[in-house]
Structure formats: C-alpha cells, structure tokens
Design a protein around this motif. Structure first.
Motif, PDB file in Angstrom:
ATOM      1  N   LEU A  87       0.817  -1.213   0.000  1.00  0.00           N
ATOM      2  CA  LEU A  87       0.000   0.000   0.000  1.00  0.00           C
ATOM      3  C   LEU A  87       0.848   1.260   0.000  1.00  0.00           C
ATOM      4  CD1 LEU A  87      -2.750  -1.159   2.518  1.00  0.00           C
ATOM      5  CD2 LEU A  87      -3.077  -0.696   0.075  1.00  0.00           C
ATOM      6  N   ASP A  88       2.031   1.188   0.589  1.00  0.00           N
ATOM      7  CA  ASP A  88       2.935   2.341   0.620  1.00  0.00           C
ATOM      8  C   ASP A  88       3.797   2.445  -0.635  1.00  0.00           C
ATOM      9  OD1 ASP A  88       1.966   3.060   3.079  1.00  0.00           O
ATOM     10  OD2 ASP A  88       3.607   2.150   4.226  1.00  0.00           O
ATOM     11  N   ARG A  89       3.536   1.572  -1.605  1.00  0.00           N
ATOM     12  CA  ARG A  89       4.241   1.585  -2.893  1.00  0.00           C
ATOM     13  C   ARG A  89       5.708   1.191  -2.738  1.00  0.00           C
ATOM     14  NH1 ARG A  89       0.675   0.902  -6.378  1.00  0.00           N
ATOM     15  NH2 ARG A  89       2.055   1.713  -8.032  1.00  0.00           N
ATOM     16  N   ARG A  90       6.034   0.456  -1.678  1.00  0.00           N
ATOM     17  CA  ARG A  90       7.368  -0.125  -1.575  1.00  0.00           C
ATOM     18  C   ARG A  90       7.324  -1.506  -2.225  1.00  0.00           C
ATOM     19  NH1 ARG A  90       7.366   2.431   3.765  1.00  0.00           N
ATOM     20  NH2 ARG A  90       6.732   0.472   4.716  1.00  0.00           N
ATOM     21  N   ARG A  91       8.501  -2.032  -2.563  1.00  0.00           N
ATOM     22  CA  ARG A  91       8.564  -3.219  -3.410  1.00  0.00           C
ATOM     23  C   ARG A  91       8.922  -4.501  -2.660  1.00  0.00           C
ATOM     24  NH1 ARG A  91      10.300  -2.236  -8.768  1.00  0.00           N
ATOM     25  NH2 ARG A  91      12.313  -3.266  -8.428  1.00  0.00           N
ATOM     26  N   GLU A  92       8.799  -4.498  -1.337  1.00  0.00           N
ATOM     27  CA  GLU A  92       9.296  -5.623  -0.547  1.00  0.00           C
ATOM     28  C   GLU A  92       8.246  -6.694  -0.265  1.00  0.00           C
ATOM     29  OE1 GLU A  92      10.507  -3.453   2.842  1.00  0.00           O
ATOM     30  OE2 GLU A  92      12.044  -2.326   1.756  1.00  0.00           O
ATOM     31  N   PHE A  93       7.046  -6.569  -0.779  1.00  0.00           N
ATOM     32  CA  PHE A  93       5.994  -7.542  -0.493  1.00  0.00           C
ATOM     33  C   PHE A  93       6.274  -8.871  -1.201  1.00  0.00           C
ATOM     34  CE2 PHE A  93       4.755  -4.583  -3.845  1.00  0.00           C
ATOM     35  CZ  PHE A  93       4.466  -5.427  -4.905  1.00  0.00           C
ATOM     36  N   THR A  94       5.726  -9.958  -0.625  1.00  0.00           N
ATOM     37  CA  THR A  94       6.035 -11.299  -1.126  1.00  0.00           C
ATOM     38  C   THR A  94       4.801 -12.198  -1.137  1.00  0.00           C
ATOM     39  OG1 THR A  94       6.649 -12.042   1.104  1.00  0.00           O
ATOM     40  CG2 THR A  94       8.438 -11.242  -0.320  1.00  0.00           C
ATOM     41  N   VAL A  95       4.915 -13.250  -1.931  1.00  0.00           N
ATOM     42  CA  VAL A  95       3.973 -14.372  -1.942  1.00  0.00           C
ATOM     43  C   VAL A  95       4.656 -15.523  -1.218  1.00  0.00           C
ATOM     44  CG1 VAL A  95       2.690 -15.997  -3.386  1.00  0.00           C
ATOM     45  CG2 VAL A  95       3.032 -13.633  -4.165  1.00  0.00           C
ATOM     46  N   ASN A  96       3.945 -16.185  -0.314  1.00  0.00           N
ATOM     47  CA  ASN A  96       4.552 -17.225   0.526  1.00  0.00           C
ATOM     48  C   ASN A  96       3.722 -18.503   0.548  1.00  0.00           C
ATOM     49  OD1 ASN A  96       6.753 -15.595   2.255  1.00  0.00           O
ATOM     50  ND2 ASN A  96       4.964 -14.321   1.940  1.00  0.00           N
ATOM     51  N   ILE A  97       4.373 -19.618   0.219  1.00  0.00           N
ATOM     52  CA  ILE A  97       3.714 -20.927   0.251  1.00  0.00           C
ATOM     53  C   ILE A  97       4.671 -21.916   0.902  1.00  0.00           C
ATOM     54  CG2 ILE A  97       2.540 -22.712  -1.093  1.00  0.00           C
ATOM     55  CD1 ILE A  97       2.399 -20.702  -3.425  1.00  0.00           C
ATOM     56  N   ALA A  98       4.178 -22.717   1.852  1.00  0.00           N
ATOM     57  CA  ALA A  98       5.053 -23.659   2.547  1.00  0.00           C
ATOM     58  C   ALA A  98       4.318 -24.946   2.877  1.00  0.00           C
ATOM     59  CB  ALA A  98       5.584 -23.039   3.842  1.00  0.00           C
ATOM     60  N   LEU A  99       5.085 -26.015   2.948  1.00  0.00           N
ATOM     61  CA  LEU A  99       4.607 -27.292   3.475  1.00  0.00           C
ATOM     62  C   LEU A  99       5.229 -27.506   4.838  1.00  0.00           C
ATOM     63  CD1 LEU A  99       3.253 -30.157   3.209  1.00  0.00           C
ATOM     64  CD2 LEU A  99       5.463 -30.935   2.305  1.00  0.00           C
ATOM     65  N   VAL A 100       4.390 -27.837   5.803  1.00  0.00           N
ATOM     66  CA  VAL A 100       4.847 -28.188   7.148  1.00  0.00           C
ATOM     67  C   VAL A 100       4.659 -29.682   7.345  1.00  0.00           C
ATOM     68  CG1 VAL A 100       4.366 -27.932   9.613  1.00  0.00           C
ATOM     69  CG2 VAL A 100       4.359 -25.923   8.121  1.00  0.00           C
ATOM     70  N   ARG A 101       5.691 -30.332   7.869  1.00  0.00           N
ATOM     71  CA  ARG A 101       5.592 -31.761   8.172  1.00  0.00           C
ATOM     72  C   ARG A 101       6.162 -31.992   9.566  1.00  0.00           C
ATOM     73  NH1 ARG A 101       8.634 -34.031   4.150  1.00  0.00           N
ATOM     74  NH2 ARG A 101       6.845 -34.038   2.736  1.00  0.00           N
ATOM     75  N   ASP A 102       5.351 -32.586  10.435  1.00  0.00           N
ATOM     76  CA  ASP A 102       5.768 -32.864  11.814  1.00  0.00           C
ATOM     77  C   ASP A 102       6.303 -31.617  12.507  1.00  0.00           C
ATOM     78  OD1 ASP A 102       5.099 -35.588  11.543  1.00  0.00           O
ATOM     79  OD2 ASP A 102       7.049 -36.034  10.659  1.00  0.00           O
ATOM     80  N   GLY A 103       5.630 -30.490  12.275  1.00  0.00           N
ATOM     81  CA  GLY A 103       5.977 -29.256  12.964  1.00  0.00           C
ATOM     82  C   GLY A 103       7.091 -28.448  12.346  1.00  0.00           C
ATOM     83  N   ARG A 104       7.686 -28.942  11.244  1.00  0.00           N
ATOM     84  CA  ARG A 104       8.813 -28.249  10.615  1.00  0.00           C
ATOM     85  C   ARG A 104       8.434 -27.784   9.217  1.00  0.00           C
ATOM     86  NH1 ARG A 104      12.667 -31.135   9.039  1.00  0.00           N
ATOM     87  NH2 ARG A 104      11.563 -33.124   9.079  1.00  0.00           N
ATOM     88  N   PRO A 105       8.855 -26.592   8.812  1.00  0.00           N
ATOM     89  CA  PRO A 105       8.630 -26.150   7.436  1.00  0.00           C
ATOM     90  C   PRO A 105       9.678 -26.801   6.531  1.00  0.00           C
ATOM     91  CG  PRO A 105       9.793 -24.438   8.646  1.00  0.00           C
ATOM     92  CD  PRO A 105       9.546 -25.563   9.622  1.00  0.00           C
ATOM     93  N   VAL A 106       9.261 -27.677   5.638  1.00  0.00           N
ATOM     94  CA  VAL A 106      10.210 -28.490   4.877  1.00  0.00           C
ATOM     95  C   VAL A 106      10.285 -28.123   3.399  1.00  0.00           C
ATOM     96  CG1 VAL A 106      10.104 -30.432   6.475  1.00  0.00           C
ATOM     97  CG2 VAL A 106       8.470 -30.311   4.593  1.00  0.00           C
ATOM     98  N   VAL A 107       9.270 -27.438   2.891  1.00  0.00           N
ATOM     99  CA  VAL A 107       9.295 -26.953   1.510  1.00  0.00           C
ATOM    100  C   VAL A 107       8.724 -25.544   1.523  1.00  0.00           C
ATOM    101  CG1 VAL A 107       8.613 -27.353  -0.888  1.00  0.00           C
ATOM    102  CG2 VAL A 107       8.826 -29.301   0.674  1.00  0.00           C
ATOM    103  N   GLY A 108       9.353 -24.623   0.809  1.00  0.00           N
ATOM    104  CA  GLY A 108       8.812 -23.272   0.800  1.00  0.00           C
ATOM    105  C   GLY A 108       9.266 -22.468  -0.391  1.00  0.00           C
ATOM    106  N   ILE A 109       8.434 -21.514  -0.772  1.00  0.00           N
ATOM    107  CA  ILE A 109       8.815 -20.544  -1.790  1.00  0.00           C
ATOM    108  C   ILE A 109       8.376 -19.158  -1.339  1.00  0.00           C
ATOM    109  CG2 ILE A 109       6.711 -20.817  -3.171  1.00  0.00           C
ATOM    110  CD1 ILE A 109       8.605 -20.386  -5.659  1.00  0.00           C
TER     111      ILE A 109
END
Length: 264
Positions: free
Chosen positions: A90-112
C-alpha cells in the motif's frame, strides 16, 4: 511439490502486480490489519493450484482464516500468505512477497517466497535453497544455489520495517550489533539464506503463514529459527492458552551455523 509452489506463486505474483500498477484501496480485517483485492485474488489463485495437486493436504491460508475457514490439520499441512507485506504494498514499496510452505511434523520443509516487484524468488527443499531470477513474463530465467554465510565478528541484523520494538534495540545492544537494516515481509529470512545478513530477531507478533515459507528457505540454506529458549520454532500450534491458533512466539533467525551451535 516445489514445482506446483513455483507455478502458483508466479501466477499469484502476476495478479498482484496488475493491482499494484493500477492502484487499489484497502479494508481492515478483524485484527485491524489491512487487506486488499490483491491479497484476495492471489489467495484464490494459489488455493486453486494447491487443491488441484494436493487435494488431501489441509491448507491454512491467511485470508481464508480471516473469513473463518480453518480446516483441521494433521502431521502435514500447507501454509499460505498470498501477500506478505500488505503495508509495503500500500505504501508503494517493493518488498511484499507471496509465501507458500509445506509443514511436516511441525517443521517447514518446503517453501517458496516470491517478491514480484523485485523479480526474484527464493525456494527451499531437502537441504537445497535457490534464488530464482524472474523475467517480465513471470518465468524463471535463472537459478542460483544459495547458502548462509559463517557468522562474522561484526554481524549484520535485519528488523521489521513496520513492527520494530524496544526488545529489538536491546537485543542489538546486548549482542554488540551496530548494523541493522529494516526491511518488510519474509524477505528477511531470504537475505539470511543467501548470506547477505546474519540475524533476524523478532519480538512482535507474527503468524505461522508469515514465517513458514521464509523459514523453510532459511533452514534449507543452513540457517535456523529458534525461540527464545533456544528450541526450533515449530508449526501447527493450535489450542494455545496464551494466544490464538497459529500465532508464533518471539524468535530469532540465524544465518551461520556457529550461532546455532552457540544457542542450541
């Protein structure tokens, strides 16, 4: 799985950039955080990919949770933040991201983590982290294996641009860290992962969908995210007596392995 994550993130990022270029207004959710049509469009795109390819894995997605859609989770589940850094957006800065992750047994094991306005993405899986260079057609142009750097004598810290705190200042002073860069969104994890910084202390509230994808990238690159008692940050935290489901405690993310050994 990571192939699906990439396709979903790139398509969502394209939709976000269309809104970013044309401009939009925002509304307020129940927790008073902002939401835009870009968040909503991106989440619909991502959920379409994930439900098609992984119909049996529960998905915890930020905007769906805000709407009261919270499926029961098991040992494995997906975490989605369609637009992390809405304030930056909203402030026109460029640091925003899209985040997708797989959690297995409480740990994040795959992410982008995809930063569409910057043309870069970061992924992590099976101990391999990559930086992806994205062209104007939202396709991967080049891939680069990345990893954390050894902890130097003079550490560089990262802090939230929108959620700084007095505890952060104390942490920096106690650890003799004079250099600190403020940056929005989950990019902080990615800068640690590619060896551009050394530590990211977080003493204000985050949710699991804010951190899981970046944390997966960081762990794949050789770093770690620890709670203040020195234990790895876990995911799938429900029925918490002190906070809502999927809320994180304070944590510190580290780049080089030496810092992990010192505090484990």
């Amino acid at each position: 799985m990571l192939h699906t994550f990439e396709r979903a993130a790139l398509e969502a990022g394209k939709a976000i950039m269309e809104v970013f270029k044309s401009g939009c207004t925002s509304a307020r959710k129940a927790d008073n955080s902002p939401v835009t049509i870009a968040d909503q469009r991106a989440e619909r795109i991502i959920l379409g990919h994930l439900r098609r390819d992984f119909p049996d894995i529960p998905i915890i997605a930020e905007e769906s949770v805000a709407a009261g859609i919270v499926p029961a989770i098991g040992a494995s589940f997906l975490l989605v933040d369609p637009l992390d850094g809405t304030r930056e957006f909203l402030d026109r800065r460029r640091e925003f991201t899209v985040n997708i992750a797989l959690v297995r047994d409480g740990r994040p094991v795959v992410g982008i983590v995809f930063a569409p306005a910057l043309g870069v993405a970061f992924s992590g899986e099976d101990g391999i982290a990559e930086k992806l260079f994205i062209n104007r057609d939202f396709a991967v142009e080049r891939r680069l294996i990345i990893g954390v750097r050894p902890q130097p004598v003079k550490r560089t810290a990262l802090a939230s641009r929108s959620h700084d705190s007095p505890q952060t200042a104390r942490f920096l002073a106690e650890n003799a860290i004079s250099e600190c860069t403020n940056i929005g969104s989950s990019l902080k994890f990615c800068l640690l992962a590619e060896g551009e910084a050394d530590v990211y202390p977080r003493f204000t509230r985050t949710m699991e969908w804010d951190t899981a994808a970046g944390d997966a990238v960081l762990r794949a690159a050789g770093g770690s995210t620890l709670t203040l008692d020195g234990k790895p940050l876990t995911y799938g935290k429900t029925s918490q007596t002190h906070d809502c489901d999927f809320a994180n405690p304070d944590f510190i993310s580290w780049g080089g392995a030496s810092s992990v050994a010192e505090r484990a």
